[in-house]
Write an enzyme that holds these catalytic residues in place. Structure first.
Site, short mmCIF file in Angstrom:
data_model
loop_
_atom_site.label_atom_id
_atom_site.label_comp_id
_atom_site.label_asym_id
_atom_site.label_seq_id
_atom_site.Cartn_x
_atom_site.Cartn_y
_atom_site.Cartn_z
CB THR A 1 -3.03 -4.01 6.89
OG1 THR A 1 -4.27 -3.55 7.37
CG2 THR A 1 -3.16 -5.49 6.55
CB SER A 44 -8.77 10.07 4.31
OG SER A 44 -9.87 10.76 4.85
CE LYS A 57 0.50 -3.38 3.22
NZ LYS A 57 -0.52 -2.79 4.12
CG ASN A 117 -0.22 8.03 10.72
OD1 ASN A 117 -0.79 7.34 9.90
ND2 ASN A 117 0.90 7.68 11.31
CD GLU A 126 2.43 4.21 9.83
OE1 GLU A 126 2.64 4.29 11.05
OE2 GLU A 126 1.50 3.61 9.31
CB THR A 158 -0.98 -0.02 1.21
OG1 THR A 158 -0.25 -0.21 2.41
CG2 THR A 158 -1.99 -1.13 1.05
#
Lengths: 408, 408
Positions: free
Chosen positions: A199, A408, A188, A403, A280, A162
């Site tokens: 995930t 989004s 991943k 984040n 991240e 992703t």
């Protein structure tokens, strides 16, 4: 969506040389589920005789594909199997729609690969709460089935990403009875895809011959000390999946032999570390070892409390040998500890000994260790012989940027 | 040490008008324990007849002053009591030295205030792992005892601050049997002082007459729904202390009367909110309510899982109505939940209903709520009647700056 243009500073230089695992082939396609101009679906075809074991997220809000996979472990090996993974949409929190989409994909894979529906495993990763446009997958299954290639594992690793910043692969081989048994795995990691959570998806393939029950038990055991010992931000995905497939094509019965277990452990640990290294905003890889706890379980509770503490993780980002925050994290973990028995090391530098600062402690030496890319923290609880090691990364402005700053 | 020059945007405009509590007086002094040019020690003298109740950190690595206070609760009220607090050094993780320092301070306070040593309560907040220079306190005790003043509560609130960006006070009064009972409390919050962790200290004073056992029970009960329902970064201090002192000077026996309990609850909740509003880097105050859980305990587990999730907290910082992260946090909490029964609201906007996005959901409406300074998140679990409310703040670059960018 967060635009990740910089590869993690902790990434390995390249994807490893991977052995071809007899009985496994891969194909990928750009189905346009969310991303433009890149493959986002991968198919793995597994020969008849392949046993499949797996472990999954413990989240109470597991996604539809996870629930479906869990039901199917232990099915008959003779018919072979198939794995289909899409990125861009996690098919999580999609109600009845989610189950229907899984059923449609499973049916199409079964037809295209000529395996029973009970032997088709699927995963989805990406945005949650949006219906998965499953037709974009099902209408490409003939293409996927027609282009299967035993050498395409790196492309498969790329298709399941992703916002990962690099492809993740690990391999090991072991000689048993004069024959080579190979293991190759892809993952991943914890790259974010807004508005989804981190995930982890892992697929490991081996030509070992091993019955499903033994393989399941091995995977569960090694999972406890590999994937269950990593944390980026303490958050748990609704979709985490680890599948391990043994084709038996090497002809070597590995049973519960230690060398095979060790090799599987190595691949699982390597992949787990790669996931952390793509955390991240990560700039440092952190190993936390706890010894001297009342039990191994207590040691892991302490170690994860340190690894998940935002105050510890920001101190590491700031290259600050801040042992006070370690004491705090041990104290709050809930497992037994005695303040006046604690000892703490950063790298080889003993900072605190039996409840107080080591009289020989020189902060510059600990600070030098904190400037490195690989940070080792060792805590001895001083109560018993329980021990555990976990891995995490630091908490930086990069995490907030990925984040919070992007919408989004 | 982090230099905090900006007052939290969530701070109230001013310290409240506080009533004088008969039987309590305060003094402060600049003892130079760590800070320059400001008061860093406060003394509170409590008249004979004062009962003292308290709750403390559950950390297994509690500091020496906390351990000492815990032993002393329930001592005889007839002799009065005293509280001494210093900022700048937490006297935590200081081995036997720590206990000795507490004993020296307690002895000096007892002499200067003419109270038994068993009725002297102390707290320390600041750096950990460094010996507390207790003589700087003990040599100033005569001055402190000579300058006690019933009106000096705001100065006391200032003396206990570490990197708090504002003084914290709250008050309430209640009429019982035609007489007024007053409550006044001060707190220091979650401002950081490197290399220490966030410590919360709270001192509440009332002229109510109430026996120690009833007061202790009241404080413990209300603590569960006030101070135990706030979180800034999930980390737990080694020094957290809440002391409540009842002088009895009003002559009103409050017993377990509901109006007094409500007033005490209000003061405790107000102070708890002020602590969150001074959370490191906080720009938004967040209330998380969970209903429909299998039990109140489960509801609190879910609510704290949401409140402690870095992914939820960064989404709030980014003003993103990211309900997927709420689902994730509920799923990982460990308490029972059914994905397809969850409903979620941001403010008045129902985002998700029974496991999927609300068909009437308009993201712009939820996004408008997220732009405010006070964020309300409501999750209905859909299983039972358990409910809980907790409070937190967002996770911003400011948190990383305070905790990583500055070195100790």
């Amino acid at each position: 969506m967060a635009k990740i243009t910089v590869v993690s500073p902790l990434a390995p230089k390249r994807f490893p040389e991977m052995p071809v695992i007899d009985g496994v082939s891969f194909s990928t396609v750009a189905a346009g589920i969310k991303y433009e101009g890149r493959a986002d679906v991968m198919l793995a075809r597994l020969a008849p005789g392949t046993t499949v074991a797996g472990v999954f997220t413990k989240s109470a809000t597991r996604s539809a594909p996870v629930l479906d996979c869990q039901e199917k472990l232990g099915g008959p090996a003779k018919d072979g199997a198939a794995i289909l993974v899409n990125s861009g949409n996690s098919n999580a929190f999609t109600g009845r729609n989610g189950r229907d989409a899984v059923a449609r994909i499973v049916g199409a894979v079964a037809r295209a690969c000529d395996v029973p529906e009970t032997r088709v495993f699927t995963s989805s990763t990406g945005v949650i709460g949006e219906p998965l446009p499953f037709e974009r997958i099902t209408e490409r299954l003939d293409t996927l089935a027609a282009t299967l290639d035993p050498n395409a594992i790196e492309a498969a690793a790329a298709a399941i990403m992703t916002t990962d910043t690099f492809t993740k692969g690990a391999t090991a081989s072991v000689e048993i009875d004069g024959k080579t048994v190979s293991i190759a795995g892809i993952a991943k990691g914890s790259g974010m895809i807004a508005p989804d959570m981190a995930t982890m998806l892992v697929y490991i393939f081996t030509d070992a011959r091993i019955d499903q029950g033994t393989l399941q038990s091995l995977v569960a055991t090694h999972n406890e000390k590999t994937f269950n010992c990593i944390t980026v931000d303490s958050d748990t995905s609704t979709s985490d999946t680890v599948l391990v497939c043994a084709t038996g094509a090497s002809g070597v019965d590995v049973g519960d032999s230690a060398p095979f277990g060790d090799a599987l452990h190595k691949v699982m640990k390597d992949l787990a570390h790669l996931v952390v290294k793509d955390g991240e905003g990560a700039t440092k890889f952190v190993e936390i070892t706890v010894t001297g706890a009342a039990s191994d379980k207590d040691a892991k509770t302490h170690a994860l409390s340190v690894a998940n503490s935002p105050l510890v993780k920001t101190a590491i980002a700031g290259e600050d040998p801040n042992w006070g925050r370690i004491v705090m994290a041990i104290g709050k973990s809930g497992a037994p500890a005695d303040r006046d028995a604690l000892s703490i090391r950063f790298g080889d530098v003993e900072v605190a000994r039996k409840g107080w600062v080591n009289p020989d402690y020189v902060e510059a030496e600990a600070a030098a260790h904190m400037k490195g890319q690989n940070i080792c923290i060792h805590v001895d609880i001083g109560l018993g012989s329980g021990k555990a090691t976990v891995w995490t990364c630091d908490l930086t402005h990069g995490y907030i940027e990925i984040n919070a700053d992007y919408r989004s």
